[in-house]
Design a protein around this motif. Sequence first.
Motif, short mmCIF file in Angstrom:
data_model
loop_
_atom_site.label_atom_id
_atom_site.label_comp_id
_atom_site.label_asym_id
_atom_site.label_seq_id
_atom_site.Cartn_x
_atom_site.Cartn_y
_atom_site.Cartn_z
N ASN A 88 42.23 -20.71 5.24
CA ASN A 88 42.47 -20.89 6.67
C ASN A 88 41.77 -19.71 7.47
O ASN A 88 41.05 -19.96 8.47
N ARG A 89 41.84 -18.59 7.26
CA ARG A 89 41.10 -17.50 7.68
C ARG A 89 39.68 -17.66 7.70
O ARG A 89 39.13 -17.34 8.62
N LEU A 90 39.15 -17.94 6.62
CA LEU A 90 37.74 -18.22 6.27
C LEU A 90 37.21 -19.43 7.11
O LEU A 90 36.39 -19.10 7.92
N MET A 91 38.01 -20.36 7.12
CA MET A 91 37.38 -21.72 8.15
C MET A 91 37.41 -21.10 9.52
O MET A 91 36.78 -21.55 10.41
N HIS A 92 38.57 -20.39 9.92
CA HIS A 92 38.47 -19.97 11.33
C HIS A 92 37.52 -18.88 11.75
O HIS A 92 37.06 -19.17 12.82
N GLU A 197 30.37 -27.59 0.78
CA GLU A 197 31.59 -26.94 0.28
C GLU A 197 32.49 -26.91 1.42
O GLU A 197 33.65 -27.24 1.74
N LEU A 198 31.81 -26.37 2.64
CA LEU A 198 32.77 -26.45 3.77
C LEU A 198 33.04 -27.75 4.33
O LEU A 198 34.10 -27.91 5.02
N ALA A 199 31.77 -28.56 4.29
CA ALA A 199 32.22 -29.67 4.71
C ALA A 199 33.40 -30.64 4.20
O ALA A 199 34.18 -31.43 4.57
N ASP A 200 33.53 -30.44 2.72
CA ASP A 200 34.36 -30.99 1.85
C ASP A 200 35.91 -30.40 2.33
O ASP A 200 36.73 -31.25 2.40
N LEU A 201 35.99 -29.08 2.87
CA LEU A 201 37.30 -28.60 3.53
C LEU A 201 37.65 -29.30 4.73
O LEU A 201 38.65 -29.21 5.18
N VAL A 202 36.82 -29.90 5.57
CA VAL A 202 36.97 -30.26 7.06
C VAL A 202 37.53 -31.90 6.75
O VAL A 202 38.19 -32.39 7.56
N VAL A 203 36.77 -32.64 6.13
CA VAL A 203 37.13 -34.21 6.05
C VAL A 203 38.60 -34.61 5.73
O VAL A 203 39.13 -35.50 6.38
N SER A 204 39.12 -33.99 4.60
CA SER A 204 40.66 -34.46 4.37
C SER A 204 41.60 -34.08 5.55
O SER A 204 42.69 -35.14 5.70
N ILE A 222 40.14 -26.98 12.75
CA ILE A 222 39.21 -27.92 12.75
C ILE A 222 38.95 -28.59 13.90
O ILE A 222 37.84 -28.54 14.60
N SER A 223 40.28 -28.90 14.68
CA SER A 223 40.02 -29.47 16.19
C SER A 223 39.33 -28.30 17.00
O SER A 223 38.91 -28.88 17.96
N SER A 224 39.69 -27.09 16.74
CA SER A 224 39.15 -26.21 17.62
C SER A 224 37.60 -25.95 17.43
O SER A 224 36.86 -25.35 18.36
N LYS A 225 37.21 -26.46 16.46
CA LYS A 225 35.60 -26.23 15.83
C LYS A 225 35.06 -27.67 16.46
O LYS A 225 33.86 -27.88 16.09
N LEU A 226 35.57 -28.60 16.71
CA LEU A 226 34.93 -29.85 17.24
C LEU A 226 33.81 -29.73 18.28
O LEU A 226 33.82 -28.89 19.17
#
Length: 242
Positions: A88-92, A197-204, A222-226
Amino acid sequence: MRVLYLDESGDHNLVKIDPQYPVFVLGGVVMEEQYAATTVAAAIRQFKSEHCGRTDFTLHSADLVRARGAFRSLRHPGRRAQAFEDLNRLMHSLEYTVLACTVSKSGRADMSAEWQGDVYHICFQRLIDRFCDVIGPRIHGGRVVVERRDPVLDAGLEREWGRIRKEGIEDRRALTIRRRISRIELHNKGDRIAGLELADLVVSPIGRHILGKVDHEDWRIISSKLHPDPNGLDGRWGLINL
């Protein structure tokens, strides 16, 4: 150049619908090409190394959630919790925006003629249209990278891309699409492309949210990154719900 990396969650079948997951998501992340190849790739390699002790595999959210393959060590509750916290920290922390198109599939089989087509292609059209707005007037300012599925489906997508380049999408002229998007590329999951790889983490997490399941921290990130509406009108412009 901006790149849209696309992955999907769920299947595109409108006849046999999985009652446990009656949704299809095609979506992913938009990033600058060089940033994806350097900063994002390095961050994902570091995550793999820290939690698996190796980097020679593709980061796949299903393997992580089920603690299988390279993530077998995450069967230990403490290690699992730390891995998700770090993920989560990485995605943020990474710089990207999200574009996604979702279809709630229940009841679609008997609807209008549009829904007799390939759901993947319908979502792909919507995302290509939005991506043109993201790119703006820059000539060949973007390309699309898609994860392969199988030879038949991949060939169908390439034909659909050719049709879009020739005919356009509703109000989006074909010439505009050809000028703004240089090409699409199909890659295997095993190619270890950081953007995919990052896209894979987003769609589910998007699929879970559409189904009304409990939102976790990954959805909040994810919602903050739309991707924001270029006209500043729609706060959820990056998420298309059909």
